[in-house]
Design a protein around this motif. Structure first.
Motif, mmCIF file in Angstrom:
data_model
loop_
_atom_site.group_PDB
_atom_site.id
_atom_site.type_symbol
_atom_site.label_atom_id
_atom_site.label_comp_id
_atom_site.label_asym_id
_atom_site.label_seq_id
_atom_site.Cartn_x
_atom_site.Cartn_y
_atom_site.Cartn_z
ATOM 1 N N LYS A 119 0.826 -1.233 0.063
ATOM 2 C CA LYS A 119 0.034 -0.002 -0.044
ATOM 3 C C LYS A 119 0.873 1.247 -0.089
ATOM 4 O O LYS A 119 0.305 2.356 0.084
ATOM 5 C CB LYS A 119 -1.054 -0.017 1.318
ATOM 6 N N VAL A 120 2.355 1.151 0.103
ATOM 7 C CA VAL A 120 3.067 2.367 0.246
ATOM 8 C C VAL A 120 2.730 3.145 -1.282
ATOM 9 O O VAL A 120 3.195 2.698 -2.361
ATOM 10 C CB VAL A 120 4.615 2.044 0.285
ATOM 11 N N PRO A 121 2.170 4.531 -1.126
ATOM 12 C CA PRO A 121 2.143 5.186 -2.333
ATOM 13 C C PRO A 121 3.464 5.745 -2.831
ATOM 14 O O PRO A 121 4.574 6.128 -2.219
ATOM 15 C CB PRO A 121 1.349 6.512 -1.694
ATOM 16 N N GLY A 122 3.827 5.763 -4.245
ATOM 17 C CA GLY A 122 4.705 6.224 -4.819
ATOM 18 C C GLY A 122 4.374 7.477 -5.370
ATOM 19 O O GLY A 122 3.306 8.179 -4.674
ATOM 20 N N SER A 123 4.937 7.953 -6.551
ATOM 21 C CA SER A 123 4.491 9.275 -6.732
ATOM 22 C C SER A 123 3.070 9.486 -7.209
ATOM 23 O O SER A 123 2.380 10.399 -7.177
ATOM 24 C CB SER A 123 5.446 10.011 -8.052
ATOM 25 N N HIS A 124 2.527 8.264 -7.972
ATOM 26 C CA HIS A 124 1.329 8.367 -8.543
ATOM 27 C C HIS A 124 0.493 7.302 -8.254
ATOM 28 O O HIS A 124 -0.822 7.215 -8.592
ATOM 29 C CB HIS A 124 1.309 8.282 -10.099
ATOM 30 N N SER A 125 1.163 6.151 -7.879
ATOM 31 C CA SER A 125 0.292 4.870 -7.674
ATOM 32 C C SER A 125 1.089 4.010 -6.476
ATOM 33 O O SER A 125 1.987 4.584 -6.057
ATOM 34 C CB SER A 125 0.332 4.141 -8.864
ATOM 35 N N SER A 126 0.321 2.888 -6.188
ATOM 36 C CA SER A 126 1.203 1.962 -5.407
ATOM 37 C C SER A 126 0.914 0.553 -5.835
ATOM 38 O O SER A 126 -0.043 0.270 -6.781
ATOM 39 C CB SER A 126 0.163 2.207 -3.883
ATOM 40 N N LEU A 127 1.522 -0.408 -5.259
ATOM 41 C CA LEU A 127 1.553 -1.718 -5.967
ATOM 42 C C LEU A 127 0.006 -2.471 -5.802
ATOM 43 O O LEU A 127 -0.235 -3.093 -6.644
ATOM 44 C CB LEU A 127 2.537 -2.596 -5.284
ATOM 45 N N SER A 128 -0.444 -1.999 -4.613
ATOM 46 C CA SER A 128 -1.870 -2.492 -4.689
ATOM 47 C C SER A 128 -2.896 -2.035 -5.566
ATOM 48 O O SER A 128 -3.522 -2.661 -6.022
ATOM 49 C CB SER A 128 -2.474 -2.337 -2.983
ATOM 50 N N ARG A 129 -2.640 -0.677 -5.890
ATOM 51 C CA ARG A 129 -3.687 -0.092 -6.925
ATOM 52 C C ARG A 129 -3.024 -0.641 -8.278
ATOM 53 O O ARG A 129 -4.276 -1.155 -8.987
ATOM 54 C CB ARG A 129 -3.419 1.213 -7.098
ATOM 55 N N GLU A 130 -1.808 -0.985 -8.420
ATOM 56 C CA GLU A 130 -1.489 -1.690 -9.722
ATOM 57 C C GLU A 130 -2.166 -3.228 -9.841
ATOM 58 O O GLU A 130 -2.646 -3.588 -11.108
ATOM 59 C CB GLU A 130 -0.151 -1.788 -9.789
ATOM 60 N N THR A 185 12.465 3.473 -17.296
ATOM 61 C CA THR A 185 12.939 4.806 -17.193
ATOM 62 C C THR A 185 11.565 5.303 -16.287
ATOM 63 O O THR A 185 10.552 5.048 -16.620
ATOM 64 C CB THR A 185 13.310 5.773 -18.224
ATOM 65 N N VAL A 186 11.975 6.106 -15.173
ATOM 66 C CA VAL A 186 10.648 6.510 -14.292
ATOM 67 C C VAL A 186 10.911 8.180 -14.339
ATOM 68 O O VAL A 186 11.952 8.579 -14.423
ATOM 69 C CB VAL A 186 10.688 6.030 -13.212
ATOM 70 N N PRO A 187 9.759 8.747 -14.690
ATOM 71 C CA PRO A 187 9.835 10.516 -14.730
ATOM 72 C C PRO A 187 10.233 10.959 -13.242
ATOM 73 O O PRO A 187 10.208 9.856 -12.138
ATOM 74 C CB PRO A 187 8.279 10.919 -14.811
ATOM 75 N N GLU A 188 10.507 11.987 -13.145
ATOM 76 C CA GLU A 188 11.345 12.544 -11.802
ATOM 77 C C GLU A 188 9.863 12.384 -10.741
ATOM 78 O O GLU A 188 8.963 12.699 -11.107
ATOM 79 C CB GLU A 188 11.541 14.162 -11.933
ATOM 80 N N PRO A 189 10.429 11.848 -9.477
ATOM 81 C CA PRO A 189 9.423 11.295 -8.579
ATOM 82 C C PRO A 189 8.534 12.695 -7.871
ATOM 83 O O PRO A 189 9.361 13.971 -8.027
ATOM 84 C CB PRO A 189 10.029 10.530 -7.668
ATOM 85 N N LYS A 190 7.485 12.606 -7.496
ATOM 86 C CA LYS A 190 6.730 13.541 -6.806
ATOM 87 C C LYS A 190 6.712 13.492 -5.267
ATOM 88 O O LYS A 190 6.275 12.110 -5.209
ATOM 89 C CB LYS A 190 5.623 14.056 -7.578
ATOM 90 N N GLU A 191 6.626 14.468 -4.494
ATOM 91 C CA GLU A 191 6.320 14.016 -3.275
ATOM 92 C C GLU A 191 4.905 13.993 -2.964
ATOM 93 O O GLU A 191 4.260 14.667 -3.753
ATOM 94 C CB GLU A 191 7.085 14.976 -2.113
ATOM 95 N N ILE A 192 4.455 13.594 -1.869
ATOM 96 C CA ILE A 192 2.946 13.493 -1.560
ATOM 97 C C ILE A 192 2.736 15.027 -0.839
ATOM 98 O O ILE A 192 3.018 15.318 0.018
ATOM 99 C CB ILE A 192 2.596 12.466 -0.627
ATOM 100 N N PRO A 193 1.750 15.510 -1.489
ATOM 101 C CA PRO A 193 1.464 17.122 -0.694
ATOM 102 C C PRO A 193 0.881 16.904 0.558
ATOM 103 O O PRO A 193 0.066 16.134 0.720
ATOM 104 C CB PRO A 193 0.303 17.455 -1.817
ATOM 105 N N GLY A 194 1.611 17.715 1.336
ATOM 106 C CA GLY A 194 1.099 17.666 2.709
ATOM 107 C C GLY A 194 1.629 16.608 3.629
ATOM 108 O O GLY A 194 1.648 16.714 4.907
ATOM 109 N N CYS A 195 2.283 15.739 3.192
ATOM 110 C CA CYS A 195 2.886 14.285 3.876
ATOM 111 C C CYS A 195 4.057 14.909 4.564
ATOM 112 O O CYS A 195 4.942 15.305 3.807
ATOM 113 C CB CYS A 195 2.592 13.365 3.204
ATOM 114 N N GLN A 196 4.460 14.791 5.849
ATOM 115 C CA GLN A 196 5.741 15.086 6.466
ATOM 116 C C GLN A 196 6.411 13.847 6.778
ATOM 117 O O GLN A 196 7.236 13.934 7.975
ATOM 118 C CB GLN A 196 5.326 16.027 7.742
ATOM 119 N N CYS A 197 6.244 12.680 6.307
ATOM 120 C CA CYS A 197 6.793 11.490 6.828
ATOM 121 C C CYS A 197 8.292 11.668 6.678
ATOM 122 O O CYS A 197 8.865 11.220 7.750
ATOM 123 C CB CYS A 197 6.302 10.444 5.694
#
Ligand code: SF4
Lengths: 82, 365
Positions: free
Chosen positions: B95-106, B304-316
């Motif tokens: 369930k760990v989110p990446g920039s746009h998705s997670s393995l469980s969503r895939e 190849t993966v695009p530049e990653p994005k951080e999750i807005p508002g998350c201070q992990c």
């Protein structure tokens, strides 16, 4: 994820595989990382491997604690999620 | 406090240790527990609440899933989209989110993503399904790495050509060095991770004491163990000592597990690794050695993966450095919960946000 769970070796099979008893649940694990483990040894299990041989008292103490601090997703075996 | 203590195995000993800590802590001390399992134990047993005012317990970067960079998660997600590829991993990673998705969503979208209990299970799958490419997403610290090393050797011995590992493993001591050098953090002492130490022993931490004058104590997971560790640290700090001590003799040998260490050395070599919140730390990653390149998913698949994005508002990321406590995040409990996690620190069972949420009342509206 770095948690290791105590178990007892109850059956040795080929290829350094063994059956262990994890508090009533039997699992097959590899003893590749613990060459000194033998039938009856208490070991710490992590990701399907024994990673250390421990004494019985330590195993009992660890189990008491694990019961209290590990929660498990429905579809995930405890050792994998821990 | 009486309520909390009564649930422990030996409340009297605990009370005594807490008094000892209060006596030893003659100045403000920031003590970081590095390991996620310690974080859970500390939250579960309310240990923060029984500390004297001078002692602050902070959670560190010891949750392997949490410190995995978005770039690496994105890479695994791209791999899962390749035809014929099966991604296998431990349940925590799903369930760990990446920039746009997670393995469980895939997986929900039809990709072949499977949870395994042991990396050896993934090898078995590869043997049973020769038309598939089985990739094991390897996340974890020194506790887990030797199991992956053995797994790769098994796959090699079986002559498998459809098994590989995406190694995003990390090693702990270098991350502690980065934290010690971080002026925002200012740690006075470390509670060292118990089961990482089971493998590596105390030696790899000695530089913390000798070079940086920061003490560390490897300790177990019982409340009494943790209190003993805090007390040993408080004494060292107040006496101006810095040593690496073991309060976990039952689980940590002086030289760790030499068989496991030799296997890590045989299959992996140090490389740079990106840690969430901390950035790239030289030498804290583990790359698969060229001799085993056939089993290295990073070399085997051209993705190849695009530049990653951080999750807005998350201070992990700040939580992992001990700069922000979970309940100080605006989303904690409001939008971000274990059932609907926004960031990795709420996903993993040993993430700090999840531990705080499950076991404490902090910041609950
Ligand atoms: S509470 Fe959620 S959003 Fe906030 S830091 Fe933790 S994981 Fe990120």
């Amino acid at each position: 994820m770095c948690l290791a769970i105590p178990a007892r070796v109850i059956l040795m099979s080929d290829n350094r595989m063994a059956e262990v008893d994890i508090h009533g649940v039997t699992r097959t694990v590899s003893l590749d990382l613990t060459p000194e483990a033998e039938l009856g040894s208490w070991v710490l299990i992590h990701a399907g491997f024994a990673i250390q041989v421990v004494d019985e008292q330590f195993a009992a103490e660890s189990w008491d604690l694990i019961k209290q601090i590990v929660w498990v997703d429905d579809d995930v075996p405890a050792e994998a999620s821990a | 406090m009486a309520d909390i203590l009564s649930a422990w195995r030996d409340p009297e000993l605990a009370r005594h240790l807490i008094e000892q800590i209060a006596q030893a802590a003659d100045r403000p001390m920031k003590i970081m527990e590095v390991c996620g399992t310690h974080t859970v134990a500390i939250a579960r047993f309310g240990l923060r609440d029984v500390m004297p005012d001078n002692v602050t317990l902070l959670s560190g970067p010891g949750c392997p899933v949490c410190v995995t960079a978005n770039r690496d998660i994105d890479f695994a997600i791209e791999l899962s989209r390749l035809p014929g590829v099966v991604i296998t991993t431990f349940g925590d990673m799903m369930k760990v989110p990446g920039s746009h998705s997670s393995l469980s969503r895939e997986k929900a979208d039809g990709r072949d993503v499977r949870i395994v209990y042991s990396p050896l299970d993934a090898v078995q799958m590869a043997a049973a399904e020769p038309d598939k490419q089985v990739v094991f997403l390897g996340v974890g610290f020194e506790t887990t790495v030797p199991t992956i090393a053995v797994t790769i050797k098994h796959a090699m011995a079986q002559g498998l050509t459809n098994f590989s590992v995406l190694s995003v493993h990390k090693t702990v001591p270098g991350a502690l060095e980065a934290l010690v050098n971080d002026p925002e953090v200012a740690i006075d002492g470390f509670i060292l991770p118990g089961h990482v130490s089971t493998i590596i022993g105390p030696e790899p931490y000695r530089f913390l004491a000798s070079t940086y004058h920061v003490p560390g104590v490897a300790t177990g997971f019982e409340p009494i163990d943790v209190l003993q560790g805090v007390w040993m640290l408080a004494r060292q700090i107040s006496e101006g000592r810095a040593e690496i001590e073991i309060a976990y003799q039952r689980g940590v040998n002086a030289d760790g597990n030499p068989t496991a260490r030799a296997l890590i050395e045989e299959v992996f070599e140090p490389t740079d690794a990106e840690w969430r919140g901390i950035g790239v730390i030289p030498g804290t990653g583990l790359a698969i050695r060229p001799e085993f390149a056939d089993f290295d998913a990073a070399k085997r698949f051209d993705v190849t993966v695009p530049e990653p994005k951080e999750i807005p508002g998350c201070q992990c990321g700040d939580v992992l450095r001990g700069v922000v406590l979970p309940f100080q995040c605006r989303l904690f409990g409001k939008g971000c919960t274990p059932e609907h996690p926004i960031g990795p620190c709420m996903v993993s069972s040993e993430g700090s946000c999840a531990a705080y949420y499950r076991y404490t009342d902090y910041g609950r509206a």
